[in-house]
Design a protein around this motif. Structure first.
Motif, PDB file in Angstrom:
ATOM      1  N   PRO A  89    -110.873  22.010  -9.342  1.00 18.03           N
ATOM      2  CA  PRO A  89    -109.663  22.784  -9.643  1.00 18.03           C
ATOM      3  C   PRO A  89    -109.754  24.195  -9.068  1.00 18.03           C
ATOM      4  CG  PRO A  89    -110.577  21.770 -11.629  1.00 18.03           C
ATOM      5  CD  PRO A  89    -111.612  21.649 -10.566  1.00 18.03           C
ATOM      6  N   VAL A  90    -108.601  24.748  -8.749  1.00 19.80           N
ATOM      7  CA  VAL A  90    -108.492  26.147  -8.339  1.00 19.80           C
ATOM      8  C   VAL A  90    -107.326  26.766  -9.099  1.00 19.80           C
ATOM      9  CG1 VAL A  90    -109.452  25.770  -6.039  1.00 19.80           C
ATOM     10  CG2 VAL A  90    -106.975  25.599  -6.383  1.00 19.80           C
ATOM     11  N   LEU A  91    -107.441  28.048  -9.378  1.00 19.93           N
ATOM     12  CA  LEU A  91    -106.357  28.759 -10.050  1.00 19.93           C
ATOM     13  C   LEU A  91    -105.376  29.252  -8.991  1.00 19.93           C
ATOM     14  CD1 LEU A  91    -105.549  29.863 -12.916  1.00 19.93           C
ATOM     15  CD2 LEU A  91    -106.632  32.000 -12.225  1.00 19.93           C
ATOM     16  N   VAL A  92    -104.088  29.062  -9.256  1.00 18.50           N
ATOM     17  CA  VAL A  92    -103.063  29.607  -8.351  1.00 18.50           C
ATOM     18  C   VAL A  92    -102.095  30.447  -9.184  1.00 18.50           C
ATOM     19  CG1 VAL A  92    -103.276  27.667  -6.760  1.00 18.50           C
ATOM     20  CG2 VAL A  92    -101.507  27.603  -8.503  1.00 18.50           C
ATOM     21  N   LEU A 102    -102.338  23.484  -1.146  1.00 14.14           N
ATOM     22  CA  LEU A 102    -101.773  22.288  -0.513  1.00 14.14           C
ATOM     23  C   LEU A 102    -102.272  22.149   0.923  1.00 14.14           C
ATOM     24  CD1 LEU A 102     -98.098  22.475  -1.829  1.00 14.14           C
ATOM     25  CD2 LEU A 102     -99.757  20.677  -2.339  1.00 14.14           C
ATOM     26  N   GLU A 103    -102.372  23.266   1.629  1.00 16.23           N
ATOM     27  CA  GLU A 103    -102.852  23.229   3.013  1.00 16.23           C
ATOM     28  C   GLU A 103    -104.257  22.641   3.103  1.00 16.23           C
ATOM     29  OE1 GLU A 103    -102.612  27.235   4.344  1.00 16.23           O
ATOM     30  OE2 GLU A 103    -100.415  27.260   4.403  1.00 16.23           O
ATOM     31  N   LEU A 104    -105.053  22.853   2.067  1.00 16.70           N
ATOM     32  CA  LEU A 104    -106.430  22.366   2.056  1.00 16.70           C
ATOM     33  C   LEU A 104    -106.551  20.971   1.433  1.00 16.70           C
ATOM     34  CD1 LEU A 104    -108.117  25.712   1.011  1.00 16.70           C
ATOM     35  CD2 LEU A 104    -108.497  24.497   3.165  1.00 16.70           C
ATOM     36  N   GLY A 105    -105.431  20.419   0.989  1.00 17.38           N
ATOM     37  CA  GLY A 105    -105.456  19.073   0.424  1.00 17.38           C
ATOM     38  C   GLY A 105    -106.094  18.991  -0.953  1.00 17.38           C
ATOM     39  N   LEU A 106    -106.066  20.087  -1.686  1.00 15.10           N
ATOM     40  CA  LEU A 106    -106.673  20.087  -3.021  1.00 15.10           C
ATOM     41  C   LEU A 106    -105.797  19.318  -4.000  1.00 15.10           C
ATOM     42  CD1 LEU A 106    -107.930  23.785  -3.134  1.00 15.10           C
ATOM     43  CD2 LEU A 106    -109.013  21.757  -2.155  1.00 15.10           C
ATOM     44  N   HIS A 108    -106.161  19.516  -7.726  1.00 16.06           N
ATOM     45  CA  HIS A 108    -106.047  20.043  -9.094  1.00 16.06           C
ATOM     46  C   HIS A 108    -105.869  21.552  -9.062  1.00 16.06           C
ATOM     47  CE1 HIS A 108    -107.412  16.259 -11.027  1.00 16.06           C
ATOM     48  NE2 HIS A 108    -108.118  16.140  -9.911  1.00 16.06           N
ATOM     49  N   ILE A 109    -104.829  22.032  -9.721  1.00 18.64           N
ATOM     50  CA  ILE A 109    -104.630  23.471  -9.818  1.00 18.64           C
ATOM     51  C   ILE A 109    -104.484  23.873 -11.287  1.00 18.64           C
ATOM     52  CG2 ILE A 109    -103.498  23.626  -7.562  1.00 18.64           C
ATOM     53  CD1 ILE A 109    -100.842  24.120  -9.234  1.00 18.64           C
ATOM     54  N   ALA A 110    -104.583  25.176 -11.519  1.00 15.45           N
ATOM     55  CA  ALA A 110    -104.331  25.729 -12.839  1.00 15.45           C
ATOM     56  C   ALA A 110    -103.459  26.962 -12.684  1.00 15.45           C
ATOM     57  CB  ALA A 110    -105.644  26.093 -13.537  1.00 15.45           C
ATOM     58  N   VAL A 111    -102.598  27.198 -13.675  1.00 12.42           N
ATOM     59  CA  VAL A 111    -101.803  28.424 -13.732  1.00 12.42           C
ATOM     60  C   VAL A 111    -102.230  29.184 -14.978  1.00 12.42           C
ATOM     61  CG1 VAL A 111     -99.864  27.494 -12.438  1.00 12.42           C
ATOM     62  CG2 VAL A 111     -99.905  27.242 -14.930  1.00 12.42           C
ATOM     63  N   PHE A 112    -101.971  30.484 -14.981  1.00 11.42           N
ATOM     64  CA  PHE A 112    -102.534  31.342 -16.016  1.00 11.42           C
ATOM     65  C   PHE A 112    -101.435  32.179 -16.652  1.00 11.42           C
ATOM     66  CE2 PHE A 112    -104.897  34.943 -17.700  1.00 11.42           C
ATOM     67  CZ  PHE A 112    -106.076  34.371 -18.165  1.00 11.42           C
ATOM     68  N   GLY A 113    -101.054  31.827 -17.897  1.00 10.00           N
ATOM     69  CA  GLY A 113     -99.999  32.526 -18.603  1.00 10.00           C
ATOM     70  C   GLY A 113    -100.517  33.360 -19.756  1.00 10.00           C
ATOM     71  N   SER A 114     -99.592  34.014 -20.441  1.00  7.53           N
ATOM     72  CA  SER A 114     -99.944  34.914 -21.530  1.00  7.53           C
ATOM     73  C   SER A 114     -99.175  34.564 -22.793  1.00  7.53           C
ATOM     74  CB  SER A 114     -99.639  36.357 -21.142  1.00  7.53           C
ATOM     75  OG  SER A 114     -99.794  37.230 -22.247  1.00  7.53           O
ATOM     76  N   ALA A 115     -99.845  34.732 -23.939  1.00 11.89           N
ATOM     77  CA  ALA A 115     -99.193  34.518 -25.218  1.00 11.89           C
ATOM     78  C   ALA A 115     -98.546  35.794 -25.741  1.00 11.89           C
ATOM     79  CB  ALA A 115    -100.195  33.994 -26.249  1.00 11.89           C
ATOM     80  N   THR A 116     -98.743  36.910 -25.053  1.00 15.19           N
ATOM     81  CA  THR A 116     -98.201  38.186 -25.537  1.00 15.19           C
ATOM     82  C   THR A 116     -97.402  38.903 -24.465  1.00 15.19           C
ATOM     83  OG1 THR A 116    -100.122  39.526 -24.906  1.00 15.19           O
ATOM     84  CG2 THR A 116    -100.192  38.464 -27.083  1.00 15.19           C
ATOM     85  N   GLU A 140     -93.633  22.466 -10.608  1.00 14.59           N
ATOM     86  CA  GLU A 140     -92.780  21.375 -10.137  1.00 14.59           C
ATOM     87  C   GLU A 140     -93.217  20.893  -8.759  1.00 14.59           C
ATOM     88  OE1 GLU A 140     -88.026  20.324  -9.427  1.00 14.59           O
ATOM     89  OE2 GLU A 140     -88.647  22.365  -9.952  1.00 14.59           O
ATOM     90  N   ARG A 141     -93.478  21.843  -7.860  1.00 14.87           N
ATOM     91  CA  ARG A 141     -93.911  21.460  -6.511  1.00 14.87           C
ATOM     92  C   ARG A 141     -95.284  20.798  -6.529  1.00 14.87           C
ATOM     93  NH1 ARG A 141     -94.400  26.117  -2.741  1.00 14.87           N
ATOM     94  NH2 ARG A 141     -95.155  24.437  -1.383  1.00 14.87           N
ATOM     95  N   ALA A 142     -96.167  21.327  -7.354  1.00 17.40           N
ATOM     96  CA  ALA A 142     -97.510  20.754  -7.430  1.00 17.40           C
ATOM     97  C   ALA A 142     -97.450  19.322  -7.936  1.00 17.40           C
ATOM     98  CB  ALA A 142     -98.391  21.604  -8.343  1.00 17.40           C
ATOM     99  N   ARG A 143     -96.705  19.111  -9.004  1.00 14.52           N
ATOM    100  CA  ARG A 143     -96.595  17.758  -9.548  1.00 14.52           C
ATOM    101  C   ARG A 143     -95.913  16.827  -8.550  1.00 14.52           C
ATOM    102  NH1 ARG A 143     -97.453  16.973 -15.024  1.00 14.52           N
ATOM    103  NH2 ARG A 143     -97.303  14.806 -14.371  1.00 14.52           N
ATOM    104  N   GLY A 144     -94.919  17.345  -7.852  1.00 13.42           N
ATOM    105  CA  GLY A 144     -94.234  16.537  -6.847  1.00 13.42           C
ATOM    106  C   GLY A 144     -95.127  16.156  -5.684  1.00 13.42           C
ATOM    107  N   SER A 145     -96.170  16.944  -5.472  1.00 11.42           N
ATOM    108  CA  SER A 145     -97.136  16.663  -4.403  1.00 11.42           C
ATOM    109  C   SER A 145     -98.306  15.822  -4.903  1.00 11.42           C
ATOM    110  CB  SER A 145     -97.663  17.977  -3.816  1.00 11.42           C
ATOM    111  OG  SER A 145     -96.617  18.740  -3.266  1.00 11.42           O
ATOM    112  N   GLY A 146     -98.244  15.370  -6.145  1.00  9.52           N
ATOM    113  CA  GLY A 146     -99.293  14.522  -6.702  1.00  9.52           C
ATOM    114  C   GLY A 146    -100.457  15.278  -7.306  1.00  9.52           C
ATOM    115  N   MET A 147    -100.312  16.583  -7.460  1.00 12.98           N
ATOM    116  CA  MET A 147    -101.385  17.380  -8.048  1.00 12.98           C
ATOM    117  C   MET A 147    -101.360  17.313  -9.573  1.00 12.98           C
ATOM    118  SD  MET A 147    -101.449  20.980  -5.967  1.00 12.98           S
ATOM    119  CE  MET A 147    -102.569  21.231  -4.596  1.00 12.98           C
ATOM    120  N   ASP A 148    -102.539  17.481 -10.158  1.00  9.16           N
ATOM    121  CA  ASP A 148    -102.637  17.679 -11.599  1.00  9.16           C
ATOM    122  C   ASP A 148    -102.582  19.181 -11.865  1.00  9.16           C
ATOM    123  OD1 ASP A 148    -103.368  16.745 -14.389  1.00  9.16           O
ATOM    124  OD2 ASP A 148    -104.980  18.175 -13.983  1.00  9.16           O
ATOM    125  N   VAL A 149    -101.925  19.566 -12.952  1.00 11.16           N
ATOM    126  CA  VAL A 149    -101.759  20.983 -13.270  1.00 11.16           C
ATOM    127  C   VAL A 149    -102.262  21.271 -14.677  1.00 11.16           C
ATOM    128  CG1 VAL A 149    -100.146  22.906 -13.503  1.00 11.16           C
ATOM    129  CG2 VAL A 149     -99.714  21.118 -11.788  1.00 11.16           C
TER     130      VAL A 149
END
Length: 318
Positions: A89-92, A102-106, A108-116, A140-149
């Motif tokens: 996985p990599v954080l985006v 996507l260019e590297l064919g990875l 699994h990605i992760a996104v980083f949000g806040s609760a505050t 949406e784009r990641a899932r559409g490309s077959g990635m896990d998020v």
């Protein structure tokens, strides 16, 4: 000595964040090949998930400016990992980061949000509500490309600017992240103020809101020495995925009070003692963290690494 408990999960997944979260705060730039070797060693130690880096803008996290170079090297057939490195996985942070993944064919990605509100402003330059609009096209784009998020949510137990964070606010943010399309939600105690009772209450609130424990992960910091106690509360609540950082490296670069992550070795020692399977070779992991500590020029903050570092591998058993 292992003393199994029938009331706890039989197996746990350790989500290793040392190569990304652990190194991102280091001021002296670490050579790309050293980072690559760190990732390879973590994988060889049996860690099932190793988050490798982040495609964040170099201005914000200079240490990870070599993310594309690192991942290109790891996915090369000569790296020892080859195509399997695409599962790291990599954080985006946004769509630009996703483009690079996507260019590297990875895969699994992760996104980083806040609760505050405050941390969303300081970390994302967005309001609490605006962050979801920012993440939506990326997920949406990641899932559409077959990635896990995967989705991280920070400040779930306390915020250095706002203080205690209402549980219902954390649940609302977490559900919205999952509704965007994330498969797993990692709940972060970014400044390490959480306690066992708080962990129990937060997990129960998510379950009451219709989120199964199988979709939740816990990410603890050991600021007040509560990380392992909080893991035990999570185990009793049925959580089976825990983030940890080899050697206890890291913290959040945007919150000064966020000290080191839960050390993977300390977590492994606890799980082994409870008879919970994890698949990690402790001796190999201790050797890896000792090796990295030498590269960083300071001892590891992990209690287990300090206790076992330098001992023969065949003597390292809980």
């Amino acid at each position: 000595m292992s003393v199994p408990s029938r009331d706890l999960p039989s197996r746990v997944t350790i989500y290793e964040v040392g190569a990304r979260d652990g190194l991102q705060n280091e001021k002296a730039l670490i050579p790309t090949e050293t980072k690559a070797e760190f990732v390879r060693r973590l994988v060889a130690a049996g860690l099932p998930v190793v988050e490798a880096t982040s495609f964040v803008h170099p201005r914000w996290v200079p240490q990870l400016a070599d993310a594309a170079e690192l991942m290109s090297g790891l996915t090369d057939e000569t790296s020892g990992l080859g195509d399997s490195a695409r599962d790291l996985p990599v954080l985006v942070p946004n769509e630009r980061g996703l483009d690079r993944a996507l260019e590297l064919g990875l895969r699994h990605i992760a996104v980083f949000g806040s609760a505050t509100e405050t941390f969303a402003s300081k970390n994302l330059n967005r309001t609490l509500d605006e962050q979801f609009a920012m993440f939506a096209p990326t997920v949406e784009r990641a899932r559409g490309s077959g990635m896990d998020v995967r989705a991280y949510v920070s400040m779930c137990f306390g915020d250095p600017w706002e203080g205690a964070v209402p549980i219902e606010q954390v649940v609302d943010v977490g559900r919205r992240m999952l509704d965007l399309g994330a498969s797993q939600l990692s709940l972060g105690d970014t400044i390490g103020v959480g306690t066992a009772g708080h962990v129990t209450a937060l997990v129960e609130a998510f379950v009451a809101a219709g989120v199964g424990v199988d979709r939740l992960a816990l990410h603890f910091h050991d600021t007040y020495g509560q990380a392992l106690s909080n893991v035990q509360a999570g185990l009793r609540a049925g959580i089976t995925t825990y983030d940890a950082s080899a050697g206890g490296l890291g913290g959040c670069p945007y919150a000064e009070s966020a000290t080191g992550n839960l050390a993977t070795e300390d977590l492994v020692w606890l799980l082994t003692g409870l008879g919970i399977e994890h698949g990690v070779d402790l001796a190999s992991l201790v050797a890896t963290s000792t090796w990295m500590a030498e590269h960083l020029g300071r001892p590891s903050p992990s209690a287990v690494v300090r206790a076992l570092g330098g001992r023969p591998a065949d003597t390292i058993t809980p």
